[in-house]
Motif scaffolding. Structure first.
Motif, PDB file in Angstrom:
ATOM      1  N   LEU A 153       0.852  -1.185   0.000  1.00  0.00           N
ATOM      2  CA  LEU A 153       0.000   0.000   0.000  1.00  0.00           C
ATOM      3  C   LEU A 153       0.894   1.243   0.000  1.00  0.00           C
ATOM      4  O   LEU A 153       0.484   2.311   0.450  1.00  0.00           O
ATOM      5  N   ASN A 163     -12.844   0.614  -2.384  1.00  0.00           N
ATOM      6  CA  ASN A 163     -11.689   0.625  -1.482  1.00  0.00           C
ATOM      7  C   ASN A 163     -11.707   1.837  -0.558  1.00  0.00           C
ATOM      8  O   ASN A 163     -11.319   1.747   0.608  1.00  0.00           O
ATOM      9  N   TYR A 216      -4.757   2.941  -1.713  1.00  0.00           N
ATOM     10  CA  TYR A 216      -5.763   1.913  -1.950  1.00  0.00           C
ATOM     11  C   TYR A 216      -5.982   1.703  -3.452  1.00  0.00           C
ATOM     12  O   TYR A 216      -7.092   1.397  -3.913  1.00  0.00           O
ATOM     13  N   LEU A 270      -6.624  -5.225  -0.380  1.00  0.00           N
ATOM     14  CA  LEU A 270      -6.745  -4.188   0.635  1.00  0.00           C
ATOM     15  C   LEU A 270      -7.327  -4.761   1.927  1.00  0.00           C
ATOM     16  O   LEU A 270      -6.822  -4.485   3.030  1.00  0.00           O
TER      17      LEU A 270
END
Length: 381
Positions: free
Chosen positions: A33, A292, A362, A369
């Protein structure tokens, strides 16, 4: 001995990515991420256009300003999306937005001049400015003002010590904050009146989740606009972007580009032009970010994160590290080592206050995620 101009801070997000890649090469299941890179591939139409060009066999230099057909298509994009008339002669295709910023800074400013940027902000702004002998004038923004650099704040900084330019990103990295249309207009008008060069980073246009984005060109022909095929168009590694320049700077940017880059890769330019016709596929990718974003909004407070910046656009969450976790650098290191999740410490984006914050991208798929956040929750249990 390295040059003094090379003594810029590292781009820590890329350092984190490098470490995550090394861990993955050892067989570890690492979820990143850390960087703003869409998990989705380039549009099918772009890939097909590139394959057709490969079959043709000859991939060559183009004009330093780029292929005329792509420049015309970019100009048409402004008419279709924003209702703005842009002369294709003012469009320059660049080797990603990174080259666009370097060319804009070199064409518009002389060494030693001050250029205002927001803190937190994209670290490459600060690093490129310093490497080119320019002075970044960082203006701190925070949750209290919605992480927006306003015309009022810019005017105060200019009165304190004059700036030659300002760079505004909307949506912004790392905060995802949108500058409201009225405030963007005030910024552009103030810069025109004060003789300040306005540079508009619009690379996250297309990735907004409320108010629609606006281009700085809606208010003036003086701004330099920088955009890219990397984010909305899912073409990071193709290294293709563009600028819209005021007429007075086109030849200057062209001369510099001829020597620094010759041209953006021709095959990437062909693929990029095809991306404009892939809207349905790209909007489907954007919908994954919408989901997300919802996950981030729900889960981050449950994990102890606070002072979360408005996630108005882009695909980032910028948030204060949970209480008791120490510095952002140490926290990010522990998360990578124990949870195998890569996140970026806020020191990348804010040299004074960044050790209190982290940025989480994201841009991955929803399942990845959720797995990453589950791992972080387990690691803090």
């Amino acid at each position: 001995m390295a040059s003094k101009r090379s003594a810029v801070d590292p781009f820590r997000a890329m350092d984190v990515l490098s470490e995550a890649n090394r861990m993955a090469a050892r067989g570890l299941d690492v979820i990143s991420l850390a960087v703003g890179q869409p998990a989705a591939p380039a549009p099918k139409l772009s890939i097909a256009a590139a394959q057709a060009m490969l079959a043709h066999g000859r991939i060559a230099y183009t004009d330093a300003l780029g292929r005329s057909s792509l420049r015309e298509r970019i100009a048409r994009h402004y008419a279709e999306r924003y209702g703005c008339a842009v002369d294709p002669a003012r469009v320059m295709v660049t080797t990603g937005s990174s080259a666009g910023f370097a060319l804009a800074f070199l064409a518009a400013f002389d060494a030693g001049e001050r250029v205002a940027i927001a803190a937190p902000g994209y670290p490459a702004y600060r690093n490129i400015l310093r490497a080119l002998g320019l002075v970044p004038a960082e203006i701190e923004v925070d949750a209290a003002d919605g992480y927006i650099l306003t015309a009022e704040r810019l005017a105060a900084e200019h009165a304190r010590e004059p700036v030659a330019g300002v760079l505004i990103a909307s949506p912004a990295n790392p905060t995802g904050t949108m500058t409201p249309r009225d405030e963007l207009e005030r910024l552009v008008r103030f810069c025109d009146e004060a003789g300040i060069r306005f540079i508009s980073d619009e690379i996250y246009h297309g990735l907004t989740y409320g108010e629609a984005e606006e281009t700085a060109l809606a208010f003036s022909q003086a701004p330099i606009v920088v955009n890219s095929f990397s984010k909305y168009y899912c073409m990071t590694g193709w290294r293709c972007g563009w600028m819209v320049l005021p007429s007075s700077l086109v030849r200057a940017a062209e001369r510099i580009g001829q020597s620094l880059y010759i041209s953006a890769p021709e095959m990437s330019q062909v693929a990029a032009q095809a991306a404009f016709d892939a809207t349905s596929e790209l909007e489907a990718v954007r919908e994954t970010y919408v989901r997300n974003r919802r996950v981030m909004t729900e889960r981050l407070p449950m994990l102890g994160f606070s002072d979360i910046a408005p996630i108005d656009g882009a695909f980032y969450a910028y948030a204060r590290v949970p209480a008791g976790e120490g510095s952002a650098t140490d926290f990010a290191r522990r998360i990578l080592d124990t949870c195998h999740v890569a996140i970026t410490p806020g020191l990348d984006f804010d040299l004074r206050r960044g050790e209190q914050f982290v940025r989480l991208s994201y841009a991955c798929d929803e399942a990845s995620l959720i797995r990453a956040l589950d791992r972080m929750a387990a690691g803090r249990a």
